[in-house]
Design a protein around this motif. Structure first.
Motif, PDB file in Angstrom:
ATOM      1  N   ALA A 162       1.103  -0.902   0.243  1.00 53.22           N
ATOM      2  CA  ALA A 162       0.777  -0.257   0.305  1.00 53.22           C
ATOM      3  C   ALA A 162       0.782   1.270   0.225  1.00 53.22           C
ATOM      4  CB  ALA A 162      -1.038   0.316   1.452  1.00 53.22           C
ATOM      5  N   GLY A 163       2.178   1.168   0.717  1.00 51.25           N
ATOM      6  CA  GLY A 163       2.733   2.449   0.669  1.00 51.25           C
ATOM      7  C   GLY A 163       4.586   1.853   0.341  1.00 51.25           C
ATOM      8  N   SER A 164       4.513   3.292   1.019  1.00 47.71           N
ATOM      9  CA  SER A 164       6.666   2.225   0.445  1.00 47.71           C
ATOM     10  C   SER A 164       7.100   1.144   1.503  1.00 47.71           C
ATOM     11  CB  SER A 164       7.352   3.670   0.329  1.00 47.71           C
ATOM     12  OG  SER A 164       7.170   4.830   0.932  1.00 47.71           O
ATOM     13  N   VAL A 165       6.838   0.692   2.411  1.00 46.53           N
ATOM     14  CA  VAL A 165       7.451  -0.142   3.109  1.00 46.53           C
ATOM     15  C   VAL A 165       8.456  -0.877   2.327  1.00 46.53           C
ATOM     16  CG1 VAL A 165       6.769  -2.131   5.327  1.00 46.53           C
ATOM     17  CG2 VAL A 165       4.723  -0.777   3.956  1.00 46.53           C
ATOM     18  N   THR A 166       9.474  -1.163   3.334  1.00 48.67           N
ATOM     19  CA  THR A 166      10.351  -2.298   3.053  1.00 48.67           C
ATOM     20  C   THR A 166      10.600  -3.824   4.338  1.00 48.67           C
ATOM     21  OG1 THR A 166      12.156  -0.888   4.284  1.00 48.67           O
ATOM     22  CG2 THR A 166      11.890  -0.896   1.812  1.00 48.67           C
ATOM     23  N   VAL A 167      10.929  -4.395   3.594  1.00 46.44           N
ATOM     24  CA  VAL A 167      11.400  -5.685   4.901  1.00 46.44           C
ATOM     25  C   VAL A 167      12.585  -5.981   4.847  1.00 46.44           C
ATOM     26  CG1 VAL A 167      10.124  -7.776   4.580  1.00 46.44           C
ATOM     27  CG2 VAL A 167       8.926  -6.084   3.800  1.00 46.44           C
ATOM     28  N   ALA A 168      12.889  -6.145   5.069  1.00 46.99           N
ATOM     29  CA  ALA A 168      14.689  -6.999   5.865  1.00 46.99           C
ATOM     30  C   ALA A 168      14.541  -8.142   4.543  1.00 46.99           C
ATOM     31  CB  ALA A 168      14.380  -6.935   7.125  1.00 46.99           C
ATOM     32  N   PRO A 169      15.517  -7.943   4.070  1.00 45.92           N
ATOM     33  CA  PRO A 169      15.831  -9.803   3.614  1.00 45.92           C
ATOM     34  C   PRO A 169      15.552 -10.737   5.169  1.00 45.92           C
ATOM     35  CG  PRO A 169      17.499  -7.901   3.403  1.00 45.92           C
ATOM     36  CD  PRO A 169      16.799  -7.061   3.900  1.00 45.92           C
ATOM     37  N   ARG A 170      15.000 -11.625   4.532  1.00 44.61           N
ATOM     38  CA  ARG A 170      15.277 -13.113   5.307  1.00 44.61           C
ATOM     39  C   ARG A 170      15.457 -14.356   4.641  1.00 44.61           C
ATOM     40  NH1 ARG A 170       9.965 -10.993   7.008  1.00 44.61           N
ATOM     41  NH2 ARG A 170      10.651  -9.457   8.775  1.00 44.61           N
ATOM     42  N   THR A 171      15.398 -14.928   4.884  1.00 45.16           N
ATOM     43  CA  THR A 171      15.714 -16.933   4.577  1.00 45.16           C
ATOM     44  C   THR A 171      14.580 -17.426   5.187  1.00 45.16           C
ATOM     45  OG1 THR A 171      17.826 -16.346   3.996  1.00 45.16           O
ATOM     46  CG2 THR A 171      17.167 -19.007   3.945  1.00 45.16           C
ATOM     47  N   TYR A 172      13.669 -18.200   4.348  1.00 44.01           N
ATOM     48  CA  TYR A 172      12.440 -18.505   5.012  1.00 44.01           C
ATOM     49  C   TYR A 172      12.586 -20.596   5.521  1.00 44.01           C
ATOM     50  CZ  TYR A 172      10.336 -14.348   5.170  1.00 44.01           C
ATOM     51  OH  TYR A 172       9.818 -13.096   5.306  1.00 44.01           O
ATOM     52  N   VAL A 173      12.217 -21.155   5.703  1.00 48.88           N
ATOM     53  CA  VAL A 173      12.726 -22.321   5.879  1.00 48.88           C
ATOM     54  C   VAL A 173      11.362 -23.286   5.735  1.00 48.88           C
ATOM     55  CG1 VAL A 173      13.709 -24.446   7.353  1.00 48.88           C
ATOM     56  CG2 VAL A 173      14.721 -22.346   7.428  1.00 48.88           C
ATOM     57  N   TRP A 174      11.349 -24.264   5.133  1.00 50.08           N
ATOM     58  CA  TRP A 174      10.083 -25.356   4.461  1.00 50.08           C
ATOM     59  C   TRP A 174      10.225 -25.862   5.699  1.00 50.08           C
ATOM     60  CZ3 TRP A 174       5.492 -24.463   1.708  1.00 50.08           C
ATOM     61  CH2 TRP A 174       4.920 -25.828   1.126  1.00 50.08           C
ATOM     62  N   ALA A 175       9.122 -26.201   6.524  1.00 48.74           N
ATOM     63  CA  ALA A 175       9.456 -27.393   7.901  1.00 48.74           C
ATOM     64  C   ALA A 175      10.645 -27.814   8.676  1.00 48.74           C
ATOM     65  CB  ALA A 175       8.576 -28.936   7.578  1.00 48.74           C
ATOM     66  N   GLY A 176      11.206 -26.836   9.545  1.00 52.48           N
ATOM     67  CA  GLY A 176      12.169 -26.894  10.233  1.00 52.48           C
ATOM     68  C   GLY A 176      13.084 -26.725   8.546  1.00 52.48           C
ATOM     69  N   ARG A 177      13.679 -27.055   7.727  1.00 57.33           N
ATOM     70  CA  ARG A 177      14.413 -27.720   6.241  1.00 57.33           C
ATOM     71  C   ARG A 177      14.285 -26.405   5.392  1.00 57.33           C
ATOM     72  NH1 ARG A 177      10.514 -32.086   5.637  1.00 57.33           N
ATOM     73  NH2 ARG A 177      10.997 -33.212   6.788  1.00 57.33           N
ATOM     74  N   GLN A 178      15.470 -26.010   4.780  1.00 55.74           N
ATOM     75  CA  GLN A 178      15.201 -24.318   4.695  1.00 55.74           C
ATOM     76  C   GLN A 178      13.980 -24.371   2.895  1.00 55.74           C
ATOM     77  OE1 GLN A 178      18.609 -23.139   2.362  1.00 55.74           O
ATOM     78  NE2 GLN A 178      20.273 -23.627   4.038  1.00 55.74           N
ATOM     79  N   GLY A 179      12.568 -23.683   3.665  1.00 52.75           N
ATOM     80  CA  GLY A 179      12.193 -22.929   2.334  1.00 52.75           C
ATOM     81  C   GLY A 179      11.019 -21.787   2.536  1.00 52.75           C
TER      82      GLY A 179
END
Length: 179
Positions: A162-179
């Motif tokens: 909706a605006g000029s929001v920025t989100v910090a870089p992240r790594t997401y994990v799929w079920a305790g594994r990377q994802g």
């Protein structure tokens, strides 16, 4: 037709005399286009396109489109033999992997694709275990095929863009594994 012309003439007359007129229609925010490159997604290209289409049908102020020749993509999608994972560099930018391991284990490919796009759109994992929550990922049963974001998830993406929001870089994990 006449009322449009009359309204136009009144607006012109007001502008010429220095009177400001408020619009009866609210201003719409511009839709932000995010381009994705699925050329390295191998056998999952159609699933990646399906994941993008799911988000395009769920939100209005951001749109996922395949990259055209000569464009630089915001999002790159790859296939590999690991678990699905996303590396977000900022809101709407990053790369994600359609890991074959989750598919081999029986997880729904369209759900995986929509889930990983969700991370790029600013959503974190939410391990509720509920099939109705797209971002619950693999905490939902393997039999879960729901690839649609919940109304809360869609509203969060709407708010993110909706605006000029920025989100910090992240790594997401799929079920305790990377994802």
């Amino acid at each position: 037709m006449i009322s449009r012309r009359l309204a136009g003439l009144l607006a012109l007359a007001a502008a010429l005399t220095g009177v400001q007129v408020a619009s009866a229609q609210p201003a719409r925010a511009a839709t932000r286009i995010l381009y994705y490159d699925a050329s390295q997604a191998q056998e999952f290209v159609s699933v990646v396109n399906q994941g993008a289409a799911i988000w395009n049908a769920s939100v209005t102020n951001v749109r996922l489109q395949p990259v055209a020749s000569g464009q630089t993509p915001n999002i790159r999608v790859y296939a590999d033999n690991g678990w699905p994972r996303t590396y977000s560099t900022s809101l709407g930018n990053g790369r994600w992997y359609m890991g074959r391991e989750a598919v081999v284990d029986g997880y729904s490919p369209p759900r995986i694709a929509a889930h990983e796009f969700g991370h790029i759109l600013g959503l974190p994992d939410n391990r509720t275990g509920l099939c109705s929550d797209l971002m619950s990922g693999s905490s939902a049963p393997v039999s879960c095929t729901n690839a649609d974001p919940s109304s809360r998830e869609a509203a969060t993406v709407q708010a993110n863009f909706a605006g000029s929001v920025t989100v910090a870089p992240r790594t997401y994990v799929w079920a305790g594994r990377q994802g």
